[in-house]
Structures are given as C-alpha cells and as structure tokens.
Scaffold this motif. Sequence first.
Motif, mmCIF file in Angstrom:
data_model
loop_
_atom_site.group_PDB
_atom_site.id
_atom_site.type_symbol
_atom_site.label_atom_id
_atom_site.label_comp_id
_atom_site.label_asym_id
_atom_site.label_seq_id
_atom_site.Cartn_x
_atom_site.Cartn_y
_atom_site.Cartn_z
ATOM 1 N N THR A 88 0.828 -1.204 0.000
ATOM 2 C CA THR A 88 0.000 0.000 0.000
ATOM 3 C C THR A 88 0.860 1.250 0.000
ATOM 4 O OG1 THR A 88 -1.605 -1.242 1.324
ATOM 5 C CG2 THR A 88 -1.950 1.125 1.128
ATOM 6 N N LEU A 89 1.936 1.238 0.777
ATOM 7 C CA LEU A 89 2.815 2.405 0.846
ATOM 8 C C LEU A 89 3.479 2.673 -0.502
ATOM 9 C CD1 LEU A 89 4.037 4.551 2.733
ATOM 10 C CD2 LEU A 89 5.916 2.949 3.177
ATOM 11 N N ALA A 92 0.764 4.068 -2.867
ATOM 12 C CA ALA A 92 0.330 5.409 -2.485
ATOM 13 C C ALA A 92 1.409 6.454 -2.758
ATOM 14 C CB ALA A 92 -0.065 5.430 -1.006
ATOM 15 N N PHE A 217 -2.485 10.944 -1.330
ATOM 16 C CA PHE A 217 -2.025 9.824 -0.503
ATOM 17 C C PHE A 217 -3.196 9.201 0.246
ATOM 18 C CE2 PHE A 217 -0.152 7.687 3.106
ATOM 19 C CZ PHE A 217 1.002 7.130 2.581
ATOM 20 N N GLN A 218 -4.081 10.030 0.751
ATOM 21 C CA GLN A 218 -5.245 9.510 1.462
ATOM 22 C C GLN A 218 -6.158 8.734 0.537
ATOM 23 O OE1 GLN A 218 -7.590 12.552 3.313
ATOM 24 N NE2 GLN A 218 -9.220 11.148 3.915
ATOM 25 N N ARG A 220 -5.421 7.122 -2.264
ATOM 26 C CA ARG A 220 -4.824 5.853 -2.661
ATOM 27 C C ARG A 220 -4.694 4.889 -1.482
ATOM 28 N NH1 ARG A 220 -5.948 8.420 -6.292
ATOM 29 N NH2 ARG A 220 -7.690 7.005 -5.958
ATOM 30 N N TRP A 221 -4.449 5.410 -0.307
ATOM 31 C CA TRP A 221 -4.321 4.539 0.861
ATOM 32 C C TRP A 221 -5.657 3.876 1.197
ATOM 33 C CZ3 TRP A 221 0.171 3.371 3.467
ATOM 34 C CH2 TRP A 221 0.029 2.652 4.654
ATOM 35 N N ASN A 222 -6.749 4.602 1.040
ATOM 36 C CA ASN A 222 -8.071 4.086 1.383
ATOM 37 C C ASN A 222 -8.788 3.447 0.199
ATOM 38 O OD1 ASN A 222 -7.923 4.917 4.094
ATOM 39 N ND2 ASN A 222 -8.637 6.972 3.580
ATOM 40 N N THR A 238 -3.397 -4.837 -1.285
ATOM 41 C CA THR A 238 -3.208 -3.658 -0.454
ATOM 42 C C THR A 238 -3.896 -3.885 0.892
ATOM 43 O OG1 THR A 238 -5.186 -2.615 -1.369
ATOM 44 C CG2 THR A 238 -3.089 -2.142 -2.451
ATOM 45 N N SER A 264 -3.612 0.353 10.387
ATOM 46 C CA SER A 264 -3.667 0.838 9.007
ATOM 47 C C SER A 264 -3.928 2.337 8.920
ATOM 48 C CB SER A 264 -4.750 0.088 8.228
ATOM 49 O OG SER A 264 -6.052 0.447 8.682
ATOM 50 N N LEU A 268 -1.892 7.707 8.033
ATOM 51 C CA LEU A 268 -2.687 8.878 7.668
ATOM 52 C C LEU A 268 -2.699 9.907 8.785
ATOM 53 C CD1 LEU A 268 -5.748 7.198 5.910
ATOM 54 C CD2 LEU A 268 -3.694 8.154 4.881
#
Length: 290
Positions: A88-89, A92, A217-218, A220-222, A238, A264, A268
Amino acid sequence: MSTLTTARPSARRAKRAREVGASVPLTAFLWLLAAVYAFPMLWFLLSAFKPGSELFRYPLSFLPEDPTVAGFEKAWGRFDFMLYFSNTLAVALTTTVLTVMASAMCGYALAKYRDQRWVRVFFVCILATTMLPTEVILSPTFIVIRDLGMYDSFAGLVVPSILTATGVFMFRQFFLSVPDDIVEAARIDGAREAGIFFRIMLPMSRPIIMTLAIFSFQWRWNDYVWPLIVVGDERKFTLQIALRSIVGAENIDWPLLLAASVMSILPLVLIFIVFQKYVMNEDINAGLKD
C-alpha cells in the motif's frame, strides 16, 4: 474629558462581554459536535485493546477491563501486516508523486497557454469528468488496463489514478493568480519553458503541492474498489483488500480485524499531523505582487 475617558473603557468591556456571551453557546455546540464525532472513533480505538470475550459482553463497556495487545501481535505476525503495508505504501507514494507532477504540468499549461481555443475546451472536458461517478468508468478502465497487460500488477493500480481533475483544477487556479509578467521576464532573461516551470512556478506552488499530496495519498491509501478489481494475487494485496479478507463467511476474528484497522490508519494520522502546517499556515500568494 475624564468622563469620556472613563466611558470608553467601560463601553469596550461591555462590548467584549456581549461578544463572549454570544460565543459561549456556539463554542458549547462545537464541543458537543466534536464529542459526537470523536465518540465512535474512541470506541473503535479502545475496542482494539479488548479481548474477544469482552467485545460483545453485555452490558457493553467503553473502557477495556482487561487490556491486551494480542490482536496487534497477531496482526503483525500471522496476518503478514508488513507485506500489505509495504504494498500500500509503495502504491500510495508512487501515485502521489506522479499525480502531483502530472497535475502541476497540466495545470500550468492550461493556465499559461490559454490563448488557443482547444485548451479551454480541453479544460472543460477535464472538469466534466468530475460529474461522472467512479463506477461508470470502472468497466472501460479495466478493459484498457487488461489490454495493456497491467492486470494483476502494481502498474495497474498506479496508472489510472495519476491524473485527477481535482489536482489539475487546483494548480490551474493557482497559476492563473501568478502574474504573466513573471513568466515573460523569465523568457526575456533566456529561461527555457522547462526551467520556468521547475525553477519558478513549481516552488511557488508549494502549498498546492502539499495539499494535493495529502489528498492523493489519502485517496490511494483508502482505495478499495479498484484494487479489488485489478489485483488477484494475494501477495500483491493492499491493506484495504487484506482487511476485507479477514472477514470470513461464518466467523470473524474481531480482535485481529480491529487491531489491523487501527494500525492501518496510523500513517494517515501521522501525515496529517506533520504536513497540515504547510496547508494551514502557508500564504498561498506568498511572493506575488500585482
């Protein structure tokens, strides 16, 4: 004269007292609203430290009576949290960097090369995409990614998310506020277009860069739906897809799910704490003069 001098401080004190009295109900309402929003989050965080037998015991307890970190240990070890976290990192961070650069370049071109009619039409077409629900374009996007050989790969997760209409709009509106005289002066001094963009315009737009980077970033992370469609290999999951895999058809390991969910969201929270000052305190028009 002394009577007027005495009356003025009294009037100021009376005005301040009225202002304070008027702000008390609003402040109390805002605190109440904050408590309403914070209560579910606090319950979620504290529940991650409860054993499974305590989660659904009646009557429910807000504070854990027997705190434990067994769920976090299980998430770190058996759940293979680091693999999904690193996936995920990587997605993102890569998407965020490419999104900022692509949006900045596109926004600069739309702001400073707007003499051509087709440029304005192109900008309207970009804005029109914000009126389409994401679900509408999922099917054609998936077909394109599949035909390009990006299915079940990190490239399939990154490429469709690079250019966003929101980012292009943010940069375009900022670059429109930059006087054209700055660009013309740089051209007279012999600067090339790439130099003008990277050495002058891009540093000026640091507040927009930080804002879009946090949002990107938020997002793509979620992100959940797109990775669920594109990625099939479990080793490439992810975090959001991996968390969904914990939920079984008949049984759910709630301590594991809660602990992994808390872990997780930590990136954020840290990103917001570290970078919010660049968005809140930076003057978006710093260094510009009419």
